[in-house]
Design a protein around this motif. Sequence first.
Motif, PDB file in Angstrom:
ATOM      1  N   LEU A 125       0.815  -1.195   0.000  1.00  0.00           N
ATOM      2  CA  LEU A 125       0.000   0.000   0.000  1.00  0.00           C
ATOM      3  C   LEU A 125       0.858   1.258   0.000  1.00  0.00           C
ATOM      4  N   PHE A 126       1.991   1.195   0.708  1.00  0.00           N
ATOM      5  CA  PHE A 126       2.893   2.354   0.718  1.00  0.00           C
ATOM      6  C   PHE A 126       3.448   2.617  -0.672  1.00  0.00           C
ATOM      7  N   LEU A 127       3.782   1.535  -1.406  1.00  0.00           N
ATOM      8  CA  LEU A 127       4.293   1.700  -2.765  1.00  0.00           C
ATOM      9  C   LEU A 127       3.233   2.307  -3.688  1.00  0.00           C
TER      10      LEU A 127
ATOM     11  N   ALA B  97      -6.224   4.707  -6.790  1.00  0.00           N
ATOM     12  CA  ALA B  97      -7.217   5.261  -5.870  1.00  0.00           C
ATOM     13  C   ALA B  97      -7.512   4.292  -4.728  1.00  0.00           C
ATOM     14  N   ILE B  98      -7.695   3.008  -5.045  1.00  0.00           N
ATOM     15  CA  ILE B  98      -7.960   2.019  -3.994  1.00  0.00           C
ATOM     16  C   ILE B  98      -6.749   1.897  -3.067  1.00  0.00           C
ATOM     17  N   GLY B  99      -5.559   1.916  -3.642  1.00  0.00           N
ATOM     18  CA  GLY B  99      -4.362   1.847  -2.815  1.00  0.00           C
ATOM     19  C   GLY B  99      -4.264   3.017  -1.847  1.00  0.00           C
ATOM     20  N   CYS B 100      -4.560   4.251  -2.325  1.00  0.00           N
ATOM     21  CA  CYS B 100      -4.496   5.421  -1.449  1.00  0.00           C
ATOM     22  C   CYS B 100      -5.575   5.376  -0.375  1.00  0.00           C
ATOM     23  N   LEU B 101      -6.782   4.926  -0.742  1.00  0.00           N
ATOM     24  CA  LEU B 101      -7.859   4.855   0.244  1.00  0.00           C
ATOM     25  C   LEU B 101      -7.570   3.805   1.310  1.00  0.00           C
ATOM     26  N   GLU B 102      -7.026   2.654   0.897  1.00  0.00           N
ATOM     27  CA  GLU B 102      -6.678   1.626   1.874  1.00  0.00           C
ATOM     28  C   GLU B 102      -5.514   2.072   2.754  1.00  0.00           C
ATOM     29  N   TYR B 103      -4.559   2.779   2.168  1.00  0.00           N
ATOM     30  CA  TYR B 103      -3.422   3.279   2.947  1.00  0.00           C
ATOM     31  C   TYR B 103      -3.888   4.314   3.971  1.00  0.00           C
ATOM     32  N   ARG B 104      -4.845   5.159   3.573  1.00  0.00           N
ATOM     33  CA  ARG B 104      -5.389   6.131   4.521  1.00  0.00           C
ATOM     34  C   ARG B 104      -6.126   5.437   5.656  1.00  0.00           C
ATOM     35  N   GLU B 105      -6.876   4.376   5.320  1.00  0.00           N
ATOM     36  CA  GLU B 105      -7.615   3.657   6.353  1.00  0.00           C
ATOM     37  C   GLU B 105      -6.678   2.936   7.319  1.00  0.00           C
ATOM     38  N   LYS B 106      -5.539   2.492   6.791  1.00  0.00           N
ATOM     39  CA  LYS B 106      -4.604   1.739   7.625  1.00  0.00           C
ATOM     40  C   LYS B 106      -3.735   2.651   8.469  1.00  0.00           C
ATOM     41  N   THR B 107      -3.271   3.765   7.913  1.00  0.00           N
ATOM     42  CA  THR B 107      -2.308   4.621   8.603  1.00  0.00           C
ATOM     43  C   THR B 107      -2.876   5.975   9.019  1.00  0.00           C
TER      44      THR B 107
ATOM     45  N   ARG C  49     -15.341   5.605   3.195  1.00  0.00           N
ATOM     46  CA  ARG C  49     -15.506   6.172   4.536  1.00  0.00           C
ATOM     47  C   ARG C  49     -16.691   5.542   5.270  1.00  0.00           C
ATOM     48  N   SER C  50     -17.743   5.200   4.541  1.00  0.00           N
ATOM     49  CA  SER C  50     -18.942   4.662   5.185  1.00  0.00           C
ATOM     50  C   SER C  50     -18.874   3.158   5.394  1.00  0.00           C
ATOM     51  N   PHE C  51     -17.849   2.494   4.882  1.00  0.00           N
ATOM     52  CA  PHE C  51     -17.759   1.041   5.056  1.00  0.00           C
ATOM     53  C   PHE C  51     -17.481   0.701   6.524  1.00  0.00           C
ATOM     54  N   ASP C  52     -18.185  -0.285   7.032  1.00  0.00           N
ATOM     55  CA  ASP C  52     -18.037  -0.717   8.417  1.00  0.00           C
ATOM     56  C   ASP C  52     -16.837  -1.666   8.517  1.00  0.00           C
TER      57      ASP C  52
END
Length: 564
Positions: free
Chosen positions: A2-4, A364-374, A435-438
Amino acid sequence: MLFLLFIATLVICCLPLVPGLIGILLPALSWLPMTDLTEPGFQAFGLAFAWPGIQTSVWLTLSTGVISTLMAMVFTFLILQKSWGSRRWHTVESWLSPILAIPHVAFAIGFAFTFSSTGILARIITSLGGDPGQFSLLQDPYGLGLTLALAMKETPFLLLMSISVLQQLNVSRLLAVGSGLGYNQTATWINVILPQWLPKMRLPIFAVLAYGISVVDMAMILGPTRPPTFAVLVWQWFNDPDISLMPRAAVGALMLLILGLALMLLFRGLEWLLCRGYPQWQYAGHRQHHLPGRSLHWPLILVPLMVIPVLVTWSVALRWRFPDLLPSRFSLRFWQQETTYVADLVSTSLLLAAISTLIALILAIGCLEYREKTGVGLPGWLIAMPMVLPQVSLLFGIQVTTYLIPGQHYLLWVIWSHVLFVFPYLYLALDGPWRSFDRRYTQTASSLGLSALSAWWRVKRPMLMPAICMAIAVGCSVSLAQYLPTLSLGAGRVSTLTTEAVALASGQDRRVSAIYGLLQGFVPFMLFITAMLASRYYQTKMTSPKTTRNSEPHVLIREKPHYK
């Protein structure tokens, strides 16, 4: 991993903005070593300001861009305050996707065929015994046709962006409170909802404003020609065969960028004055207001949809004299002679759209997942820059930068430019669903032994597939509509439906123009239909009895606190 992906997004979609801006400033100062200009100076500014009619061009750009943006904002608010939450709103909402699927170029061609001096409207007036005179909204000297077309095309976009904003505001509760205090519905919308709606719509309004002042494709079809709008004039300077005059084009691109930023600051200042600086009008005590808008949505629906039958009729018309209401002879000859060439254009357009959308989707998915993780995400202003900066200015600097790289990689540059402009729309389309995903769903899957990747693929991905399908359709439609990036970075060697449609729209044969305009609108429309069907399929699949039985344990999760 995800960082890459996060770093790759910065390199591909954000870092080029820096050389893009520098690539405007240095040539504007007459420093361009590839043309033997190595002594900085301000000679190019003199050449640009001395161009005959430049003041009129700048005024046309300001008037068409600002007035069309204001009209779109007013139309949007009037429709919302009369339709939101009613049966009428369901009609408006159901037509938003088909109208948005019509690209700007296809709409401009159909608009020209409808409102020109020999268009379908003049034919209808003549057949009813009237005299249309010389009425025409095609290339009128004041840009009225271009202004009206921009306002009508951008209003559905602002309506779509308003849906999520109004859902956050809980309009029904605000209307109930306002009614309890003695305000009628319109007064509540003006005094209570407008000051909250306007700041949240800042980014979409800036995007509409930036497009209005820098539009080239629609301005070449509908706008005035003597002189043209300033964006078209800069594009003509940019295509001048004398490469030593490129600094003049850089000055024009810099001026367009400054105009865009100044207008955004002006709009931001007016918004602050209206909502924060002088809010006395909000509680002045006027409890009864009345605004139009009950039937305003119908022209905005009918006019974009009316261009489709007009284009279809022109594409099969062999002989259609004015003022005949219908052609006297029909033929498929023009379709047959364009079939081979059109097939190549469609395949090239779809290939570019598929590749650029796939790359932008992964980023886009990588950035959104990285934001959710970090918790570290891309700043909103950085994502919005390709949307709110004038395309002519940004692409000029990027193309000057590509001159410094040896080799002729035109297809690569075109794909990269498409990714640059597709990524913001994809990111914003997926930001809300992410953002709305549980997160408790994936946390439960991980506690049952699934790896993070398996939990994402088997649990989160199926639940977000409806949003992903619609985002893919949005990304493909944005890619298919790119005119300036394809033409400038492709150096004319990469042809798509959009570039050919704009080139043929100014020609003499309306039949061929209608064919390309029709196809340019038909392809993204089919993509939206496919995305809607796929979205409904995944929604049905997730709510089927089998899925419900398998997901019954999740009921235990819903009652627990939602820990982020």
